[in-house]
Enzyme design. Structure first.
Site, mmCIF file in Angstrom:
data_model
loop_
_atom_site.group_PDB
_atom_site.id
_atom_site.type_symbol
_atom_site.label_atom_id
_atom_site.label_comp_id
_atom_site.label_asym_id
_atom_site.label_seq_id
_atom_site.Cartn_x
_atom_site.Cartn_y
_atom_site.Cartn_z
ATOM 1 N N SER A 285 -2.492 -0.092 21.482
ATOM 2 C CA SER A 285 -3.922 -0.312 21.623
ATOM 3 C C SER A 285 -4.928 -0.674 20.432
ATOM 4 C CB SER A 285 -4.597 0.666 22.523
ATOM 5 O OG SER A 285 -6.064 0.575 22.617
ATOM 6 N N ARG A 338 -9.630 -9.568 16.876
ATOM 7 C CA ARG A 338 -8.091 -9.519 16.730
ATOM 8 C C ARG A 338 -7.711 -11.035 15.921
ATOM 9 N NH1 ARG A 338 -7.533 -7.854 22.913
ATOM 10 N NH2 ARG A 338 -8.104 -5.505 22.525
#
Ligand code: FAD
Length: 667
Positions: A285, A338
């Site tokens: 995560s 990301r």
């Protein structure tokens, strides 16, 4: 080129959610009883929509291919869900969440939708708490938050590393109540095979009972597709094995535009690929980047020594480590979005600094956090802060309480203890921002057909921020679709139930049965997975983390050739009247083989770099993505014309009224 402008809201942003025409037409409680709605998919988006539509009084039929809604891919979501509650008092607000999401998406999402998302984000948390979702709480009992990439506030609500599962249990409980009341009819182990149109409107679906193989007809006044994302077009991804594009692709074939197919998210913190045998990748995560520091050795000799097993990463001195995200992006450091973090990892590994045998891994290191937390705990408890053994033990306890299940998962897969040695991570395909094009009411370009959750393209532009997918799925399901759908259904209160013994249903069912027979009669030599793997390799090599014109043209040709071979040489064992996973997979891979080509075409057409879409031809001298706002501030919505190469581009121009469009910077 067709224009989509008439479907986009106009006027001052602040009025769009409350005053938009979507609220003009309403259906009375009595009339809702006369209306049937099909919901395809019962992940977070579909389960929340099913429960809310039924609560409002509509008759709902919900479909999922698993044996229970509880097994939807949504349960994989680990890290959390965003909401602009400002519980931390760190300056969060609806506007800030709206701003972060537009910026995070590299200015390629629709402003009005994102603003609405930010507005309803706080209601989602209240709704879920009321359902009993066990969000983490702080010492004083208030809901706790952590940070995710691309933001400077703490707005992520979480339930340990199982946020998706807990949220889905909440939505599923709400669904179950309606199943009990007879307002939802649940069709587990049923796959939607096609959409049925009557007079140009969505009026039902053809579904297949995956246990018996029976092909069934289901009529409704509207069809909602909540079938999730299509990351598995890459074969290897962090998605659940069953995640697929088929429901979205079937409606695309029937007239729904498919938007921005090339906008894919490659997540920076996944367990690296270990060999050809793998069929699934595992995410670690993003929440881990709150405390984990990402690095590779500074010197190539150290890299070699580590790879040869002559040096352990824990032996490397601080000054010999390159914390490249902290170096390149001092403002956001390890919490850059990301796309930025993934490209930076690729850059280091391409330069030869990857730390595992394949050269495709970087470290995610918790040693500093363990010492920091350990010292704090020792201080709180009045113990010796200079006792290294004690500090380490206390620090590991804090890290365990925050991320214990993730650490355990890592150790089980990699057989290394991440409390003692840094994790190894590498980017992997994770999420698809592209999807079925929808208007502000979440209706596709087919009247009466809606798309919600990851299946639509709506809110994340070219890059989704962490913890925003659950927010969007639940916003769509609990707070948007159930209210906007009334605008369309208000015209249907006198229609009566939809008959399924009609030529339209006959034709759709025949097409489905013919396709099934085609697969079963093709006695070729290769398995379905053989084609899926080959497709995945083309996608990763030529449409992956960086793309160029030559590679994309090759990808289009290669995928077309692979598709043609698939129809000649695939071998599907078994029959159509039993549980036949290979048969179900054949249909899904057939659709991936078309989507993959459209994906490459879309990436070829968009000659700019933005968010997760990195065109090598369009980068700054520092290697950052370079947008071309003059020519590409639009959504690419593709219209189906048979062969994916023939798809026609419709542009939805993106207009920014409330946010100044700038170069995205996390420095
Ligand atoms: C490992 C991992 C971790 C993640 N962590 C987070 C996180 O912490 N925070 C966050 O915000 N996001 C996270 N995400 C993203 C998020 O989990 C997904 O985007 C989200 O759960 C998608 O929900 P959904 O309801 O749209 O689709 P899904 O949960 O994928 O559900 C799809 C549903 O459609 C059904 N379906 C599909 N096709 C058919 C068909 N043809 N016929 C019948 N039924 C069909 C399936 O049975 C299923 O019920 C994570 C993703 C992954 C992979």
């Amino acid at each position: 080129m067709a224009s989509l402008d008439s479907k986009i809201p106009k006027g001052p942003l602040s009025n769009k959610w409350t005053n938009h025409k979507s609220h003009i037409n309403l259906v009375s409680p009595a009339n809702k009883r006369l209306i049937d709605i099909i919901v395809v998919g019962t992940g977070l988006a579909g389960a929340s929509a099913s429960a809310t539509l039924a609560e409002l009084g509509y008759n709902v039929k919900s479909f999922c291919f698993q044996d229970s809604p509880r097994r939807a891919h949504s349960i994989a979501a680990q890290g959390g869900i965003n909401a602009a509650k400002n519980y931390q008092g760190d300056g969060d607000s609806t506007y800030r969440l709206f701003y972060d999401t537009i910026k995070g998406g590299d200015y390629r999402s629709r402003e009005a939708n994102v603003h609405r998302l930010a507005e309803v984000s706080t209601n989602i948390i209240d709704q879920c708490v009321a359902q009993g979702v066990p969000f983490a709480r702080d010492y004083g009992g208030l809901l706790d938050n952590r940070s995710f990439g691309g933001v400077l506030v703490s707005r992520t609500f979480y339930a340990k590393g199982q946020t998706g599962q807990q949220l889905l249990l909440g939505a599923y409980s709400a669904m179950n109540r309606q199943i009990g009341r007879g307002k939802i009819k649940m069709y587990n182990r049923h796959e939607m095979m096609d959409l049925v149109l009557v007079d140009g409107k969505a009026r039902g679906i053809i579904a297949r009972n995956l246990v018996t193989g029976k092909v069934e007809r289901h009529g409704a006044h509207a069809v909602v597709v909540a079938s999730g994302g299509y990351g598995n077009v890459f074969f290897l991804s962090t998605n659940a094995m069953g995640s697929n594009v088929s429901a979205g692709w079937k409606i695309h074939q029937k007239g729904a535009h498919f938007a921005n197919p090339c906008f894919t998210q490659i997540h920076p913190t996944c367990i690296p690929v270990s060999g050809d045998h793998q069929s699934k990748l595992t995410l670690m995560s993003e929440s881990l980047r709150n405390d984990g520091r990402i690095w590779v050795p500074k010197n190539i000799d150290d890299v070699k020594a580590i790879r040869d097993g002559k040096l352990s990463p824990t032996q490397l001195k601080e000054e010999d480590r390159d914390y490249y995200l902290e170096r390149r992006y001092p403002a956001f450091g390890n919490l850059v979005p990301r796309d930025v973090a993934s490209r930076a990892a690729k850059e280091r590994c391409d330069a030869g600094y990857g730390v595992n045998a394949t050269g495709e891994a970087v470290y995610l290191d918790f040693a500093a956090a363990i010492i920091r937390y350990g010292k704090e705990q020792a201080h709180v408890k009045g113990l010796d802060e200079n006792d290294a053994v004690l500090v380490k033990k206390l620090g590991q306890g804090v890290v365990r309480s925050k991320y214990g299940n993730l650490f355990q998962m890592y150790e089980k897969i990699v057989d290394q203890n991440p409390y003692e040695t840094p994790m190894m991570i590498y980017p992997a395909v994770h999420y698809t921002m592209g999807g079925v094009w929808v208007d502000y009411n979440l209706m596709t370009s087919i009247p009466g057909c809606y798309a919600i959750g990851e299946a639509n393209f709506s809110d994340h532009g070219a890059n989704r921020l962490g913890a925003s997918a659950l927010m969007q799925g639940l916003a769509d399901g609990y707070f948007v679709l159930p209210y906007t759908i009334g605008d369309y259904l208000a015209d249907d209160i006198r229609t009566g139930s939809i008959a399924t013994h009609t030529p339209e249903f006959d034709a759709a069912e025949k097409a489905v049965v013919d396709k099934i027979n085609l697969f079963l009669n093709s006695k070729g030599e290769h398995s379905v997975d053989y084609y899926h793997k080959k497709l995945g390799k083309i996608m990763w090599d030529k449409c992956g983390m960086s793309r160029n014109a030559e590679g994309l043209k090759e990808a289009m040709a290669d995928i077309k050739a692979l598709r043609e071979d698939f129809y000649k040489n695939v071998n599907v064992p078994g029959t159509d009247s039993e549980f036949n996973e290979q048969l179900a997979k054949a249909g899904r891979v057939a659709d991936f083989l078309e989507l993959g080509e459209l994906f490459a075409k879309d990436a070829l057409d968009r000659t700019e770099s933005c968010g997760g879409h990195f065109r090598e031809e369009s980068q700054t001298p520092e290697g950052e993505a370079m947008r071309d706002d003059e020519n590409f501030t639009f959504v690419s919505a593709w219209e189906y014309k048979g062969e994916p190469a023939d798809a026609v581009l419709c542009k939805e121009e993106l207009k920014y009224e409330e946010i100044e469009v700038k170069t995205r910077s996390y420095k």
